[in-house]
Scaffold this motif. Structure first.
Motif, short mmCIF file in Angstrom:
data_model
loop_
_atom_site.label_atom_id
_atom_site.label_comp_id
_atom_site.label_asym_id
_atom_site.label_seq_id
_atom_site.Cartn_x
_atom_site.Cartn_y
_atom_site.Cartn_z
N PRO A 1 -6.51 -0.97 6.23
CA PRO A 1 -4.94 -1.10 5.13
C PRO A 1 -4.49 -1.88 6.91
CG PRO A 1 -6.51 1.04 5.21
CD PRO A 1 -6.88 0.02 6.25
N GLU B 1 0.76 -1.23 -0.05
CA GLU B 1 0.50 -0.08 -0.22
C GLU B 1 1.05 1.34 -0.16
OE1 GLU B 1 -3.39 2.41 2.32
OE2 GLU B 1 -2.51 0.94 3.47
N ILE C 1 -7.06 -3.72 1.19
CA ILE C 1 -6.78 -2.88 1.79
C ILE C 1 -7.73 -1.24 1.64
CG2 ILE C 1 -5.23 -0.55 0.69
CD1 ILE C 1 -4.22 -3.93 -0.83
#
Length: 299
Positions: free
Chosen positions: A293, A136, A289
């Motif tokens: 996250p 991420e 996500i």
């Protein structure tokens, strides 16, 4: 934004998200229109390559900054053109082949459209790999600096498995001098593809890791590349349903005849069991996500 903190920020550019959706839609439309309308290869290839290149530059700039994505572009164009020309002249790494004039003017021995196609599809493959690996914050921490290029290269080659027999054996965009067991394509082609894309992915990963890049959070950050990739899944299926060629194509350079319907059927089947699973994994991971996250164990 502090690039060394690994922290994402929200974009102040309200135009970026809708623009990415528009460009992604343009790439899907151009890809599908090429198959449905049977556009000339040069026209269809230019539409797809230009839209995917623009998407990759815009999305990549929000991920790595303009310097980072331009590095990705330059390395991709340079490595792909060098390996393609090398193989045309020596047979390494793809095998012995040459390009016809069907897809436009060339840079040395390789059509100009090939480089942007490598970049556009390469960036989508890279982003799908990042999504699957839960990268991420883009820092490629831990083993991700190596694992991401490995996975992205497999995703990239899965695309070539669906297009190469159609583009070469059916359309004649390039010609394999000695034919090959995969509908006129040699196995060496896919090994050469993996080597080529891995080299520019790995170079880009090392550069991104050194810069500690982080992405600018924009609405649809993960969704837009996943949407753009849907054309890769739809194209071979539509090609199977809408193909209009005769039952048998001309023999390849070694005299082996191939059935067009067989090629189209296998392309669709390979897509359903390679490209589609990669896409589904990325979709499921992107959903996770977005909800919560978390760093991947590889971080």
């Amino acid at each position: 934004m502090n690039l060394r903190t690994g922290t994402a920020q929200y974009s102040t550019h309200g135009w970026m998200s809708p623009l990415l959706w528009v460009v992604a839609a343009a790439s899907v439309t151009s890809h599908v229109a090429t198959v449905v309308l049977h556009l000339p290869q040069g026209v269809g290839g230019a539409m797809m390559a230009s839209s995917l290149t623009l998407f990759g530059l815009l999305h990549g700039a929000s991920t790595y900054g303009w310097r980072g994505i331009l590095f990705f572009l330059v390395v991709c164009l340079g490595v792909s053109n060098a390996f393609e020309n090398l193989s045309i002249m020596t047979g390494f790494p793809f095998g012995w082949y040459h390009y016809s004039n069907a897809i436009g003017p060339k840079l040395f021995l390789v059509p100009l459209l090939i480089g942007p196609a490598y970049f556009g599809m390469g960036y989508l493959s890279w982003t799908l790999a990042r999504t699957i690996l839960s990268d991420e914050d883009t820092r490629l921490a831990g083993l991700l600096w190596f694992v991401t290029p490995v996975i992205a290269s497999f995703i990239m080659v899965s695309w070539d498995l669906t297009i190469d027999p159609m583009m070469s054996t059916i359309n004649g965009s390039w010609v394999w001098h000695n034919g090959g067991s995969y509908f006129g394509v040699p196995v060496s082609n896919f090994l050469g593809w993996y080597l080529t894309v891995y080299v520019f992915f790995q170079c880009s990963a090392l550069f991104a890791r050194r810069r500690f890049a982080t992405y600018t959070k924009i609405p649809g950050y993960w969704a837009t590349p996943l949407f753009a990739y849907t054309s890769i899944i739809m194209a071979p299926i539509l090609g199977l349903l809408l193909g209009s060629e005769p039952a048998t194509v001309l023999a390849d350079p070694v005299g082996h005849p191939w059935q067009v319907q067989d090629i189209r059927s296998v392309a669709a089947l390979v897509c359903l069991f390679t490209a589609l699973p990669f896409w589904l994994l990325a979709v499921f991971k992107a959903g996770g996500i977005a909800r919560d996250p978390q760093k991947s164990p590889l971080h």
